[in-house]
Write an enzyme that holds these catalytic residues in place. Sequence first.
Site, PDB file in Angstrom:
ATOM      1  N   ASP A  22      66.216 -44.843 -50.683  1.00 19.63           N
ATOM      2  CA  ASP A  22      65.376 -45.115 -51.849  1.00 19.63           C
ATOM      3  C   ASP A  22      65.287 -46.610 -52.154  1.00 19.63           C
ATOM      4  O   ASP A  22      64.249 -47.098 -52.606  1.00 19.63           O
ATOM      5  CB  ASP A  22      65.922 -44.373 -53.068  1.00 19.63           C
ATOM      6  N   ASN A  49      61.087 -47.114 -60.941  1.00 21.31           N
ATOM      7  CA  ASN A  49      62.205 -46.384 -61.548  1.00 21.31           C
ATOM      8  C   ASN A  49      62.391 -46.702 -63.028  1.00 21.31           C
ATOM      9  O   ASN A  49      62.251 -45.826 -63.874  1.00 21.31           O
ATOM     10  CB  ASN A  49      63.512 -46.691 -60.809  1.00 21.31           C
ATOM     11  N   THR A  91      66.057 -39.885 -62.779  1.00 22.84           N
ATOM     12  CA  THR A  91      67.227 -39.416 -62.033  1.00 22.84           C
ATOM     13  C   THR A  91      68.132 -40.559 -61.592  1.00 22.84           C
ATOM     14  O   THR A  91      69.177 -40.312 -60.991  1.00 22.84           O
ATOM     15  CB  THR A  91      66.780 -38.633 -60.783  1.00 22.84           C
ATOM     16  N   ALA A  92      67.745 -41.790 -61.879  1.00 17.97           N
ATOM     17  CA  ALA A  92      68.509 -42.945 -61.424  1.00 17.97           C
ATOM     18  C   ALA A  92      69.414 -43.462 -62.546  1.00 17.97           C
ATOM     19  O   ALA A  92      70.204 -42.706 -63.107  1.00 17.97           O
ATOM     20  CB  ALA A  92      67.542 -44.023 -60.923  1.00 17.97           C
ATOM     21  N   LYS A 125      69.750 -41.442 -65.889  1.00 19.38           N
ATOM     22  CA  LYS A 125      70.626 -40.271 -65.923  1.00 19.38           C
ATOM     23  C   LYS A 125      72.087 -40.679 -66.121  1.00 19.38           C
ATOM     24  O   LYS A 125      72.836 -40.003 -66.842  1.00 19.38           O
ATOM     25  CB  LYS A 125      70.483 -39.447 -64.648  1.00 19.38           C
TER      26      LYS A 125
END
Length: 271
Positions: A45, A123, A162-163, A166
Amino acid sequence: MRVTVFHNSNSKSLRTAADLESKLKQQNFELVEANPEIVITIGGDGTLLSAFHKYAHMLDRVRFVGVHTGHLGFYTDWRDYELDELVASLRRDDNEQVISYPLLDVGVRYAGDNAMNHYLALNESTLKRVSATMVADVYIRDELFESFRGDGLCVSTPTGSTAYNKSIGGAVLHPRLEAIQLAEIASINNRVFRTLSAPIIIAKDEWIDLYPDPQGKDDYVMTVDRFVPKKRPITAIRYRIAKQRIAFAGYRHTNFWNRVEDAFIGEKQRE
């Protein structure tokens, strides 16, 4: 089709990139660095994030494909041992198979500069203070929401939820939701200072303005994904959903909740 192969410096990624480039040449693909139609990233990623920022100026005419050489990522759909299948999919491509995700527009006003500087985040973007408590007024759609005190604030996209989001207690959002999320980083809550102390989901027709306390203007650090665009005193930041979107070639795209399950739960936890 014009294709760029973008890779990190890991030895496995280097071997995979060389193998893929050879296979693409055999099938008469045009390998380019400038003005590609498809950007294939080899790594994880982080590699795709780097490629996104390199080609962010041409998102309306480029699609991304991620090949991971480690564990499954949130933006990488192919494994390094599936290169033949990937090349075959590219040959069948009809330029209409697209999965797109929302992006974050980050508008920053620096001290002594009336112009708004714009950045795109795939992100998240954060604002922190290096050596002391961060103090900033938070406005939502031009209305004061709270005066924040703590380590910092994070605004994320659905895929970016989700990065880092979270890890600081934010919610996980499906990327079909056109929304952005504001999460606090170690906020101070006592008899004197109060914040919501919960993640906030902002609709697509709303925006968030941050006004850091000018007394600490030389000590604030803003990030866009994992990059620090400019180290200059910041007077205001506006976050909103960007007009641009990132497009992925959609002929092989892992279900979002399958990605979440694989990354954070896994089969061993279900046994």
